[in-house]
Design a protein around this motif. Structure first.
Motif, PDB file in Angstrom:
ATOM      1  N   ASP A  57       0.759  -1.431  -0.065  1.00 12.39           N
ATOM      2  CA  ASP A  57      -0.170  -0.169  -0.149  1.00 12.39           C
ATOM      3  C   ASP A  57       0.920   1.237   0.167  1.00 12.39           C
ATOM      4  O   ASP A  57       0.467   2.180  -0.681  1.00 12.39           O
ATOM      5  CB  ASP A  57      -0.931  -0.148   0.936  1.00 12.39           C
ATOM      6  CG  ASP A  57      -1.799   1.387   1.362  1.00 12.39           C
ATOM      7  OD1 ASP A  57      -2.718   1.539   0.623  1.00 12.39           O
ATOM      8  OD2 ASP A  57      -1.430   2.072   2.365  1.00 12.39           O
ATOM      9  N   TYR A  59       4.106   1.631  -1.400  1.00 14.27           N
ATOM     10  CA  TYR A  59       4.893   1.795  -2.524  1.00 14.27           C
ATOM     11  C   TYR A  59       4.189   1.565  -3.797  1.00 14.27           C
ATOM     12  O   TYR A  59       4.890   1.871  -4.930  1.00 14.27           O
ATOM     13  CB  TYR A  59       5.961   0.653  -2.226  1.00 14.27           C
ATOM     14  CG  TYR A  59       6.979   0.845  -1.136  1.00 14.27           C
ATOM     15  CD1 TYR A  59       7.767   2.216  -1.109  1.00 14.27           C
ATOM     16  CD2 TYR A  59       7.077   0.175  -0.116  1.00 14.27           C
ATOM     17  CE1 TYR A  59       8.357   2.332  -0.081  1.00 14.27           C
ATOM     18  CE2 TYR A  59       7.771   0.349   0.936  1.00 14.27           C
ATOM     19  CZ  TYR A  59       8.634   1.395   1.014  1.00 14.27           C
ATOM     20  OH  TYR A  59       9.358   1.659   2.305  1.00 14.27           O
ATOM     21  N   GLU A  60       3.071   0.873  -3.889  1.00 11.60           N
ATOM     22  CA  GLU A  60       2.554   0.499  -5.189  1.00 11.60           C
ATOM     23  C   GLU A  60       2.388   1.668  -5.918  1.00 11.60           C
ATOM     24  O   GLU A  60       2.302   1.656  -7.164  1.00 11.60           O
ATOM     25  CB  GLU A  60       1.102  -0.302  -4.985  1.00 11.60           C
ATOM     26  CG  GLU A  60       1.016  -1.136  -6.256  1.00 11.60           C
ATOM     27  CD  GLU A  60      -0.259  -2.223  -5.843  1.00 11.60           C
ATOM     28  OE1 GLU A  60      -0.057  -3.137  -6.530  1.00 11.60           O
ATOM     29  OE2 GLU A  60      -0.994  -2.164  -4.691  1.00 11.60           O
ATOM     30  N   ASP A  61       1.679   2.730  -5.538  1.00 12.23           N
ATOM     31  CA  ASP A  61       1.703   4.105  -6.296  1.00 12.23           C
ATOM     32  C   ASP A  61       2.638   4.918  -5.852  1.00 12.23           C
ATOM     33  O   ASP A  61       2.833   5.496  -4.639  1.00 12.23           O
ATOM     34  CB  ASP A  61       0.244   4.780  -5.814  1.00 12.23           C
ATOM     35  CG  ASP A  61      -0.131   6.019  -6.613  1.00 12.23           C
ATOM     36  OD1 ASP A  61       0.672   6.337  -7.572  1.00 12.23           O
ATOM     37  OD2 ASP A  61      -1.330   6.521  -6.358  1.00 12.23           O
ATOM     38  N   ARG A  62       3.417   5.217  -6.670  1.00  9.97           N
ATOM     39  CA  ARG A  62       4.716   5.941  -6.619  1.00  9.97           C
ATOM     40  C   ARG A  62       4.426   7.531  -6.365  1.00  9.97           C
ATOM     41  O   ARG A  62       5.256   7.839  -5.399  1.00  9.97           O
ATOM     42  CB  ARG A  62       5.837   5.803  -7.830  1.00  9.97           C
ATOM     43  CG  ARG A  62       6.924   6.920  -7.424  1.00  9.97           C
ATOM     44  CD  ARG A  62       8.097   6.286  -8.656  1.00  9.97           C
ATOM     45  NE  ARG A  62       9.108   7.320  -8.475  1.00  9.97           N
ATOM     46  CZ  ARG A  62      10.286   6.887  -8.768  1.00  9.97           C
ATOM     47  NH1 ARG A  62      10.394   5.728  -9.725  1.00  9.97           N
ATOM     48  NH2 ARG A  62      11.360   7.461  -8.439  1.00  9.97           N
ATOM     49  N   SER A  63       3.416   7.752  -6.770  1.00 12.22           N
ATOM     50  CA  SER A  63       3.017   9.425  -6.624  1.00 12.22           C
ATOM     51  C   SER A  63       2.673   9.615  -5.344  1.00 12.22           C
ATOM     52  O   SER A  63       2.780  10.701  -4.540  1.00 12.22           O
ATOM     53  CB  SER A  63       2.002   9.843  -7.759  1.00 12.22           C
ATOM     54  OG  SER A  63       0.812   9.033  -7.353  1.00 12.22           O
ATOM     55  N   SER A  64       2.002   8.545  -4.402  1.00 14.62           N
ATOM     56  CA  SER A  64       1.460   8.880  -3.140  1.00 14.62           C
ATOM     57  C   SER A  64       2.511   8.331  -2.029  1.00 14.62           C
ATOM     58  O   SER A  64       2.413   8.595  -0.805  1.00 14.62           O
ATOM     59  CB  SER A  64       0.306   8.165  -2.960  1.00 14.62           C
ATOM     60  OG  SER A  64       0.374   6.694  -2.965  1.00 14.62           O
ATOM     61  N   SER A  65       3.587   7.470  -2.637  1.00 13.16           N
ATOM     62  CA  SER A  65       4.432   6.652  -1.702  1.00 13.16           C
ATOM     63  C   SER A  65       5.389   7.802  -0.866  1.00 13.16           C
ATOM     64  O   SER A  65       5.726   7.435   0.446  1.00 13.16           O
ATOM     65  CB  SER A  65       5.418   5.839  -2.442  1.00 13.16           C
ATOM     66  OG  SER A  65       6.298   6.287  -3.352  1.00 13.16           O
TER      67      SER A  65
END
Length: 336
Positions: A57, A59-65
């Motif tokens: 959860d 790292y999967e979305d780089r923009s929100s990580s």
């Protein structure tokens, strides 16, 4: 002690496993509210401490990580400013009983910023001093009793900034030739930049007298009295028939470590009597098992998949880890 770094510029010495297990032991046995900060771009501590679905959860979305990790703390520094963002997110590791400030693979890209900040600091820049001391600002901004930093195997600017901002550090070792070199390198490295730090503080004070906060900068980094000891990773013995043979090279290098580590004791903390914290046992299948269930080795049970001879092995390993934890606590001045 409020902050403790596990540091060695040599990889493969079990640093992350030891850091996370010691964070668990000190937290649970000394009643310390503990935060683990993953400052290794490989993020191994994050993956060990958090369940699979949790770190996916993150790292999967780089923009929100970035806002869920250590990069959130460094937002201002990455953009060229000098402060840190204290509105960061921590994640709870239920099995380890600690909070986690997750690492991020992009952390390695901050190295250049911190290297330039050190150059600016030495030239008398107050902003350079603040950026170089970002870890100290992070520690001061939290309400944790203990903050454990896991760092990568490097003598670079990122690790220097971590050691500048922490109170104590531990050096996990392996009994091999390159670990002996590592002891020499660490001693020379710390000795070099601690002298630079004092000269830099003098330059910053001279160039920025009257600016708010300048006179609050510590005259020394503090790590000059921060070394609390080393551990030695056990080598796998070889077996011939029913006889276990010691490995000659392992024994030879192990015997040299105390003498070579004596150089580091010039940076020893006041409570250190013996820097040898103990031998970390080779835990064979316990390591992948602990990683798969994201649990400390001390807490592994049959419910986690511990079977047969592993039960007695886990008990013996736990006793050794507890002994290391008690020695570490004594050298660091912790009281139950």
């Amino acid at each position: 002690m409020k902050s403790l770094a596990f540091f060695n510029n040599k990889g493969g010495v079990g640093k992350t496993t030891l850091a996370c297990n010691m964070a668990h032991y000190l937290s649970s046995n000394f009643n310390l509210k503990t935060l683990v900060v993953d400052c290794d771009p490989q993020c191994n501590a994050t993956q060990l401490l958090l369940q699979d679905e949790e770190w996916l959860d993150i790292y999967e979305d780089r923009s929100s990580s970035e806002r869920k990790t250590i990069l959130k703390v460094l937002t201002q520094i990455r953009s060229g400013d000098s402060g840190i963002d204290t509105d960061f997110v921590v994640h709870r590791s239920e099995r380890f009983g600690v909070d986690v400030l997750a690492g991020h693979p992009t952390l390695s890209a901050v190295e250049d910023k911190l290297s330039q900040s050190w150059t600016d600091f030495r030239a008398g820049s107050f902003g350079g001093a603040r950026r170089s001391r970002w870890v100290a600002a992070l520690v001061a901004a939290t309400d944790y009793d203990l903050i454990v930093f896991d760092v990568g195997p490097s003598l670079g600017a990122l690790n220097r900034s971590v050691l500048i901002g922490t109170d104590k550090f531990v050096t996990p070792m392996a009994a091999d030739l390159f670990s002996l070199y590592a002891l020499d390198n660490i001693t020379e490295w710390i000795n070099s930049w601690t002298h630079d730090y004092e000269a830099a503080i003098a330059a910053v004070t001279r160039e920025n007298i009257g600016l708010p906060g300048v006179l609050d900068l510590p005259q020394t980094s503090g790590i000059e009295q921060g070394f609390v000891g080393y551990t030695i990773q056990q080598y796998v013995s070889k077996r011939t028939g029913n006889e276990v043979r010691s490995v000659a090279a392992y024994d030879r290098f192990k015997l040299q470590i105390p003498e070579r580590a004596r150089m580091l004791t010039k940076f020893a903390a006041p409570d250190v009597i013996d820097p040898a914290l103990g031998v970390v046992p080779n835990m064979f299948s316990m390591i992948p098992l602990a990683q798969s269930v994201h649990a400390p080795i001390l807490e592994l049970s049959p419910k986690d998949g511990v079977r047969g001879a592993q039960v007695s092995q886990q008990r013996a390993y736990s006793d050794q880890l507890k002994s290391i934890g008690d020695a570490l606590a004594e050298n660091a001045g912790l009281k139950r």
